[in-house]
Design a protein around this motif. Structure first.
Motif, PDB file in Angstrom:
ATOM      1  N   GLU A  37      98.150  10.583  -7.076  1.00 32.79           N
ATOM      2  CA  GLU A  37      98.498  11.918  -6.807  1.00 32.79           C
ATOM      3  C   GLU A  37      98.538  12.181  -4.918  1.00 32.79           C
ATOM      4  O   GLU A  37      98.767  13.163  -4.729  1.00 32.79           O
ATOM      5  N   ALA A  38      98.087  11.128  -4.379  1.00 31.85           N
ATOM      6  CA  ALA A  38      97.809  11.421  -2.977  1.00 31.85           C
ATOM      7  C   ALA A  38      99.501  11.031  -2.481  1.00 31.85           C
ATOM      8  O   ALA A  38      99.535  11.848  -1.323  1.00 31.85           O
ATOM      9  N   PRO A  42      97.335  24.682  -7.444  1.00 33.14           N
ATOM     10  CA  PRO A  42      97.853  25.182  -6.088  1.00 33.14           C
ATOM     11  C   PRO A  42      98.471  24.193  -5.415  1.00 33.14           C
ATOM     12  O   PRO A  42      98.112  23.019  -5.481  1.00 33.14           O
ATOM     13  N   GLY A  43      99.632  24.556  -4.570  1.00 32.47           N
ATOM     14  CA  GLY A  43     100.260  23.487  -3.766  1.00 32.47           C
ATOM     15  C   GLY A  43     101.332  22.782  -4.739  1.00 32.47           C
ATOM     16  O   GLY A  43     101.177  22.824  -5.804  1.00 32.47           O
ATOM     17  N   PHE A  44     102.157  22.090  -4.063  1.00 34.81           N
ATOM     18  CA  PHE A  44     103.424  21.405  -4.469  1.00 34.81           C
ATOM     19  C   PHE A  44     102.652  19.790  -4.544  1.00 34.81           C
ATOM     20  O   PHE A  44     102.364  19.263  -3.620  1.00 34.81           O
ATOM     21  N   ASN A  45     102.928  19.224  -5.864  1.00 34.58           N
ATOM     22  CA  ASN A  45     102.479  17.991  -6.114  1.00 34.58           C
ATOM     23  C   ASN A  45     103.241  17.429  -7.120  1.00 34.58           C
ATOM     24  O   ASN A  45     102.935  17.665  -8.454  1.00 34.58           O
ATOM     25  N   VAL A  46     104.453  16.756  -6.973  1.00 30.51           N
ATOM     26  CA  VAL A  46     105.343  16.575  -8.130  1.00 30.51           C
ATOM     27  C   VAL A  46     104.683  15.238  -9.011  1.00 30.51           C
ATOM     28  O   VAL A  46     104.790  15.018 -10.318  1.00 30.51           O
ATOM     29  N   ALA A  47     103.569  14.277  -8.364  1.00 33.29           N
ATOM     30  CA  ALA A  47     103.219  13.221  -8.865  1.00 33.29           C
ATOM     31  C   ALA A  47     102.073  13.891  -9.920  1.00 33.29           C
ATOM     32  O   ALA A  47     101.955  13.472 -11.153  1.00 33.29           O
ATOM     33  N   ALA A  48     101.244  14.940  -9.545  1.00 30.64           N
ATOM     34  CA  ALA A  48     100.432  15.580 -10.556  1.00 30.64           C
ATOM     35  C   ALA A  48     101.143  16.142 -11.646  1.00 30.64           C
ATOM     36  O   ALA A  48     100.709  16.173 -12.832  1.00 30.64           O
ATOM     37  N   LYS A  49     102.293  16.878 -11.378  1.00 34.32           N
ATOM     38  CA  LYS A  49     103.233  17.467 -12.505  1.00 34.32           C
ATOM     39  C   LYS A  49     103.479  16.557 -13.470  1.00 34.32           C
ATOM     40  O   LYS A  49     103.401  16.631 -14.660  1.00 34.32           O
ATOM     41  N   PRO A  82     109.672  17.304 -14.639  1.00 39.10           N
ATOM     42  CA  PRO A  82     108.964  18.297 -13.796  1.00 39.10           C
ATOM     43  C   PRO A  82     110.378  19.392 -13.104  1.00 39.10           C
ATOM     44  O   PRO A  82     111.073  18.927 -12.802  1.00 39.10           O
ATOM     45  N   SER A  83     109.857  20.666 -13.253  1.00 38.69           N
ATOM     46  CA  SER A  83     110.727  21.601 -13.015  1.00 38.69           C
ATOM     47  C   SER A  83     110.405  22.762 -12.108  1.00 38.69           C
ATOM     48  O   SER A  83     109.245  23.049 -12.499  1.00 38.69           O
ATOM     49  N   ALA A  84     111.092  23.378 -11.133  1.00 38.09           N
ATOM     50  CA  ALA A  84     110.757  24.744 -10.548  1.00 38.09           C
ATOM     51  C   ALA A  84     111.837  25.620 -11.041  1.00 38.09           C
ATOM     52  O   ALA A  84     111.650  26.902 -10.796  1.00 38.09           O
ATOM     53  N   GLY A  85     112.750  25.418 -11.974  1.00 39.80           N
ATOM     54  CA  GLY A  85     113.478  26.222 -12.725  1.00 39.80           C
ATOM     55  C   GLY A  85     114.423  27.004 -11.651  1.00 39.80           C
ATOM     56  O   GLY A  85     114.969  28.156 -11.939  1.00 39.80           O
ATOM     57  N   ARG A  86     114.992  26.159 -10.872  1.00 38.41           N
ATOM     58  CA  ARG A  86     115.905  26.748  -9.812  1.00 38.41           C
ATOM     59  C   ARG A  86     117.384  26.505 -10.246  1.00 38.41           C
ATOM     60  O   ARG A  86     117.797  25.977 -11.206  1.00 38.41           O
ATOM     61  N   ASP A  87     118.154  27.141  -9.619  1.00 37.31           N
ATOM     62  CA  ASP A  87     119.797  27.081  -9.393  1.00 37.31           C
ATOM     63  C   ASP A  87     120.151  26.399  -8.520  1.00 37.31           C
ATOM     64  O   ASP A  87     119.629  25.898  -7.119  1.00 37.31           O
TER      65      ASP A  87
END
Length: 736
Positions: A654-655, A534-541, A471-476
């Motif tokens: 995912e909770a 919508p929203g941030f959920n790393v478990a769902a990702k 899982p990634s947000a593509g950040r530096d």
């Protein structure tokens, strides 16, 4: 003269404000961040007088500790116990030159207290010396403070020695927890008297005979007497001591053994006519045994009087137990006990890294008859080889978390240092190689750099596809002082350094990766899945990525990971293929080389990484960091699991959108009987910031506690006597 500055208090963790200046700790690791006054960026180093109006409410026990971050994070090496009296805290502390943060832990559990303000008074060298002298004089009785008395004191001690005493008297230092204090506070009050043991034994349904097998060779008189005396002092009396003299040259040995046998019918003897070494002597001693159970004892060690009683008590609680082992320590020739080994509960993978069950251990004689005795090929590590073979036939193992064996540290003995007997290492390698052949296919067994710890690896069965889900947000982020595209660097590391061939990479992003990052995905043949909810959920990702993966094996990986050991997949997969193993995690290091992850402990329903921030080559508690080991959980920053197991559990909950989804998954695997393993042979960098504050959503923590607190009242792999948060594998200095 300097003026005290009032610092700001930030209740960072497990502290709730009930009213201005009135606080309530709601967990086992409450702490404040001590922030500089408004307008200042950071604290200054040097001598500081720290004052705080800290006071308990009700029966709350305050144990204030000051943690100092000198740029390498908060750690035990820079922790100072603060003294407190009715007026609060008034301590003189010497801060390091560089101070990046200060933290106050007022207590180590739940409770109420008041704290209105903390002030720091930077004294400078002269002011510090004056304050040190004032404090030392104040420690003297009133009649000793007059000038003539002080002059007489100066005549009896040199100014240099006196000044050093001044410095020591007013400079608090971290004091390691005392094993002697643990013995006084925990062991002694809980240890039953011989009379109490025998009253309890009278009500036991099972009172089996226990055969104590002891080979003897040239034992010094005083230690042989002490060993036998410790057996005869047992509160449980249905034992027999099976002694075999391995043709000792020392003239005192055989007459001593004959005298022991003449005074106690439970002592049996055999004398070899030739020296057969320890395996043969142990087998001859075992041939004398008539008990239903057997235990092993070295000829110069000792056991406490409750040792056999504790084992038989377990058998009466559950007669189906096949194997019992206890904690142990060492005892010097002066009688000083030290170096306690507080062991984990049954840990098969840990046993393949070191002989952790050792002493005292109880074996069923019917299983012993099935596997045979001690093998001559493993002389020196014959008990390790024996335990490896024996435990392949057991179903019910119990750990008695009490110190029931004292190794005598005589120069040259294995108790003093395993590498004093080099042949022990070679014998242990042979035993482990045979273990791997019996339970799979041997790849290799190697001694680790730490004598007594080993690397065992079985050959991987087949070549299953391993799907790496990122899982990634593509950040530096800054790595090595320069800005790095983390995902691109991670992908390059995986493809260029990993030696396992059959992998696929699945990246789950938010649909907003930059062109350069997209080019990296194409260059490194990474599949892309877009997470659009919508929203941030790393478990769902991660669940989405797993659903799109095709491999039999899943590896969930943070995008700020880079490979150190090229065979990291092979090392983890070899463990995952062992029957009963449900998940595997590697050693993760910060960019600085310090430990970020080496397993997870769970104390008071609060997970945390063990020995976080310790040096990367730190051996841990009896090889806990450098050898494979069982835990309740490993981190999701790099987590390997079978795809079938993952899907049968419904994936990540995912909770837990941010925290604890990885720990919860491991616990659900563990709850259905699968083991979680930390793989010390797999190392990767995790570029998580060493100083980043670790925050947890209170709702996620509350959900985690509701699910697991009752199910896991204590971590079976981490002693309750150790410091809890952070988990250091060291006795808790606040209690001992």
């Amino acid at each position: 003269m300097s003026r005290p500055v009032r610092c700001r208090l930030d209740p960072v963790h497990q502290i709730v404000a009930d009213a201005p200046g009135v606080w309530r700790a709601v967990g086992s690791d409450p702490y404040f961040s001590i922030l500089p006054p408004e307008g200042r960026r950071r604290h200054r180093g040097g001598w500081v007088r720290i004052r705080a109006d800290l006071a308990p409410m009700g029966r709350t026990k305050l144990v204030p500790l000051l943690y100092i971050d000198d740029g390498k994070g908060f750690r035990e090496a820079l922790t100072i116990p603060l003294e407190r009296d009715e007026a609060g805290i008034d301590n003189l502390v010497r801060l390091p030159r560089r101070v990046r943060g200060l933290r106050l832990d007022p207590l180590s559990g739940a409770g109420g207290f008041t704290l209105g303000a903390i002030t720091l008074d930077h004294l400078g060298a002269l002011g510090a010396y004056v304050e040190i002298a004032r404090r030392l004089v104040a420690q003297l009785p009133p009649g000793e403070r007059a000038l003539p008395r002080l002059t007489r004191l100066l005549r009896t001690r040199s100014p240099v020695a006196l000044w050093r005493a001044f410095l020591a008297s007013a400079r608090p230092r971290p004091v390691p927890a005392s094993y002697a204090a643990w013995i006084d506070a925990v062991e002694t009050p809980a240890r039953p008297s011989v009379e109490a043991m025998r009253r309890a034994i009278a009500g036991f349904a099972l009172t089996p005979r226990i055969s104590i097998v002891m080979p003897v060779y040239d034992t010094p008189k005083q230690w042989l007497e002490a060993a036998v005396a410790s057996v005869r002092a047992q509160g449980y009396e249905n034992w027999e001591l099976c002694l075999c003299d391995d043709n000792s040259p020392a003239p005192h040995v055989w007459p001593m053994l004959q005298a022991f046998a003449a005074t106690d019918r439970r002592i049996k003897l055999h004398r070899r006519t030739t020296n057969g070494r320890i395996s043969a002597a142990s087998n001859d001693a075992m041939a004398l045994a008539t008990g239903a159970y057997m235990t092993l004892m070295d000829h110069d060690d000792a056991i406490p009087d409750n040792a056999l009683y504790e084992f038989v008590r377990v058998l009466n609680e559950d007669p189906t137990v096949d194997f019992i082992y206890s904690d142990e320590d060492k005892i010097s020739v002066e009688g000083q006990r030290y170096d306690p080994f507080f062991k984990p509960d049954w840990s098969p993978e840990a046993l393949e890294a070191c002989m952790y069950t050792a002493h005292l251990a109880l074996y069923r004689m019917d299983i012993v008859a099935r596997i045979g005795g001690f093998r001559d090929a493993c002389n020196g590590a014959q008990d390790y080889d024996f335990a490896l073979r024996y435990t392949e036939h057991v179903r019910n193992v119990r750990h008695v978390p009490k110190v029931l064996y004292h190794w005598r540290a005589i120069p040259g003995s294995t108790a003093q240092a395993m590498d004093n007997k080099d042949y022990v290492i070679a014998a242990a390698v042979r035993g482990l190689e045979d273990r791997a052949r019996r339970t799979g296919t041997l790849d290799f067994v190697r001694p680790s750099p730490y004598a007594g710890c080993f690397f065992l690896r079985r050959r991987i069965v087949g070549a299953p596809r391993v799907s790496i889900v990122i899982p990634s947000a593509g950040r530096d982020s800054l790595v090595g002082g320069r800005s790095v595209d983390l995902l691109a660097a991670c992908l390059a590391s995986l493809r260029e350094k990993s030696t396992y061939a059959n992998i696929e990479i699945v990246v789950v992003d938010n649909g907003d990766l930059r062109p350069a990052t997209l080019a990296a995905l194409e260059r490194h043949a990474a599949n892309r899945i877009t997470y659009s909810a919508p929203g941030f959920n790393v478990a769902a990702k991660m669940n989405l990525g797993a659903a799109g993966a095709t491999g039999e094996i899943l590896v969930f990986l943070n995008d700020d990971i880079m490979v150190i050991t090229p065979d990291w997949i092979e090392a983890m997969l070899a463990l995952l293929q062992i029957e009963g193993v449900g998940a595997v995690g590697p050693k993760l290091l910060f960019e600085t080389g310090e430990i970020q992850h080496a397993g997870v402990s769970i104390v008071d329903a609060t997970p945390d990484h063990v020995r976080r921030g310790y040096p990367g080559d730190d051996p841990g508690h009896f090889f806990s960091t450098v050898g494979n080991r069982n835990y309740l959980a490993v981190t999701g920053a790099c987590l390997m699991v079978r795809a079938a197991d993952f899907r049968s559990l419904g994936g990540f909950d995912e909770a837990y959108a941010v925290n604890y989804n990885d720990i919860d998954l491991c616990l659900r695997l563990w709850d259905r009987g699968q083991r979680i393993v930390y793989c010390a042979q797999a190392e990767l960098y995790h570029y998580e910031s060493r100083n980043r504050a670790r925050t947890v959503d209170p709702a996620e923590h509350a959900r985690f506690r509701a699910r697991w607190a009752e199910r896991i009242p204590e971590d079976p792999f981490y002693s309750p006597w150790f410091e809890a948060l952070p988990p250091t594998f060291e006795l808790d200095p606040a209690r001992f």
